[in-house]
Design an enzyme around this catalytic site. Structure first.
Site, mmCIF file in Angstrom:
data_model
loop_
_atom_site.group_PDB
_atom_site.id
_atom_site.type_symbol
_atom_site.label_atom_id
_atom_site.label_comp_id
_atom_site.label_asym_id
_atom_site.label_seq_id
_atom_site.Cartn_x
_atom_site.Cartn_y
_atom_site.Cartn_z
ATOM 1 N N ASP A 297 0.881 -6.939 5.008
ATOM 2 C CA ASP A 297 0.285 -8.240 5.333
ATOM 3 C C ASP A 297 1.298 -9.303 5.748
ATOM 4 O O ASP A 297 1.043 -10.078 6.668
ATOM 5 C CB ASP A 297 -0.548 -8.754 4.138
ATOM 6 N N SER B 84 2.291 -7.880 -0.667
ATOM 7 C CA SER B 84 3.180 -8.723 0.137
ATOM 8 C C SER B 84 2.675 -10.152 0.269
ATOM 9 O O SER B 84 3.427 -11.046 0.663
ATOM 10 C CB SER B 84 3.450 -8.099 1.503
ATOM 11 N N THR C 47 0.814 -1.216 0.000
ATOM 12 C CA THR C 47 0.000 0.000 0.000
ATOM 13 C C THR C 47 0.844 1.261 0.000
ATOM 14 O O THR C 47 0.474 2.274 -0.596
ATOM 15 C CB THR C 47 -0.905 -0.005 1.255
#
Ligand code: ASP
Length: 338
Positions: free
Chosen positions: A90, A58, A13
């Site tokens: 993550d 991830s 992100t």
């Protein structure tokens, strides 16, 4: 003297921005990071950026990427004072744990960070995470790096990487290290809790060991589970078994026989707790005796992320003398209490 930091951008992100026309998130060209965050130029360090060719969520990261990052740090170790890895949130705890085992005798900071909101979002947490991580990655005292381990910086806290777990998909304060105190906190001042920092006990030279075996399985038990499923486990070398509380399991003959059968086929069983805080204590309740009987390994207060990556790193690793169990119970780089 300006410290040199190598920023490795892997994806997640943090490297995204909102397309205000469509409302969806898209990865932006990380080469433009200095335009996106002009404040980066104000930090007293020299930053070089190494972006992954294709930024990854991830959940698409694993041993291949861990090795790539570890090797890249190895190649550049002498040319930089610190390393900052921008990573999706993550699986950041897995990567941080894996890297902590791969980067041996680390004497320089390796900091991982990411964000819950994209960098281009008005309310983003990315800016603070990135800027403060750069500070920690370039923090030196008396010509010695203050952080000499793999750490995660997120929402004002610096944490030991191999003790972290992603605890929230919602809050900015996404990571915790329930079994280890924080390493640093950023407020008006940038604080470091020096007593909590890792310092290697050996005086060995920095070295990269990217050994990973994927013959590892993770299983969480639950009340009412069918033990027959254990007999359906393919032949696996290590089973990380997440059990109740301080190390309890169903106290039945069938459980003993099933787990013993796994041991007889050569499977190492590492026992860890479903509780995020505290750990395994064989012998505390009679419902843990099965583990002692079958010669299971206590994971003590290690996180699931660390137990899995440690098992992957140690299994059949020619660089370690002695057996798997003997090495697993050792505290290699601060991942487990002694
Ligand atoms: N799915 C994203 C990732 O882990 C989430 C994030 O970066 O926060 O790559």
């Amino acid at each position: 003297m300006k410290r040199k930091v190598l920023l490795i951008y892997t994806g997640g992100t943090i490297g995204m921005e909102k397309d205000y026309e469509t409302g969806s998130l898209r990865a932006f060209d990380f080469g433009n990071i200095f335009q996106k965050i002009p404040e980066m130029k104000l930090i007293e360090c020299e930053i070089s950026v190494y972006p992954f060719k294709k930024p990854l969520d991830s959940s698409d990261m694993g041993p291949t990427e861990w090795k790539m990052i570890a090797k890249h740090i190895g190649k550049n170790y002498d040319h930089y004072d610190g390393f900052l890895i921008l990573h999706g949130t993550d699986t950041m705890s897995y990567s941080a744990s894996a890297l902590s085992f791969m980067l041996k005798n680390l004497k320089k900071p390796v900091i991982l960070t990411g964000s819950q909101l994209p960098i281009g979002d008005l309310r983003t947490d990315a800016k603070e995470n990135l800027l403060t991580s750069l500070y920690y990655a370039s923090l030196y005292e008396n010509n010695e790096a203050v952080i000499q381990e793999v750490a995660v910086y997120f929402e004002y806290k610096l944490l030991r990487g191999n003790r972290t777990l992603k605890y929230s998909a919602e809050f900015f304060d996404a990571y915790q290290t329930p079994n280890y105190p924080i390493l640093g906190q950023s407020g008006v001042h940038l604080n470091v809790m020096k007593d909590n920092l890792w310092r290697s006990k050996t005086n060995g030279k920095f070295e990269v060991d990217t050994h990973v075996s994927q013959d590892v399985l993770f299983w969480r038990i639950f009340p009412g589970m069918h033990l027959n499923h254990f007999t359906e486990i393919p032949k696996v070398k290590v089973l990380v078994l997440q059990v109740f509380g301080s190390g309890t399991i169903f106290n039945t003959e069938k459980t003993l026989q099933t787990l013993q059968a796994l041991r007889d086929q050569g499977t190492e069983i590492v026992v860890i707790s479903q509780c995020v805080s505290g750990g395994i204590s064989f012998g505390k309740y009679s419902n843990s005796n099965i583990f002692t009987k079958i010669g299971a390994i206590s994971g003590n207060d290690i996180t699931a992320e660390s137990a899995i990556t440690k098992a992957m790193h140690l299994l059949n690793n020619p660089k370690y003398e002695g057996g798997f169990a003997e090495n697993f119970v050792k505290n290699i780089c601060g991942e487990v209490s002694e």
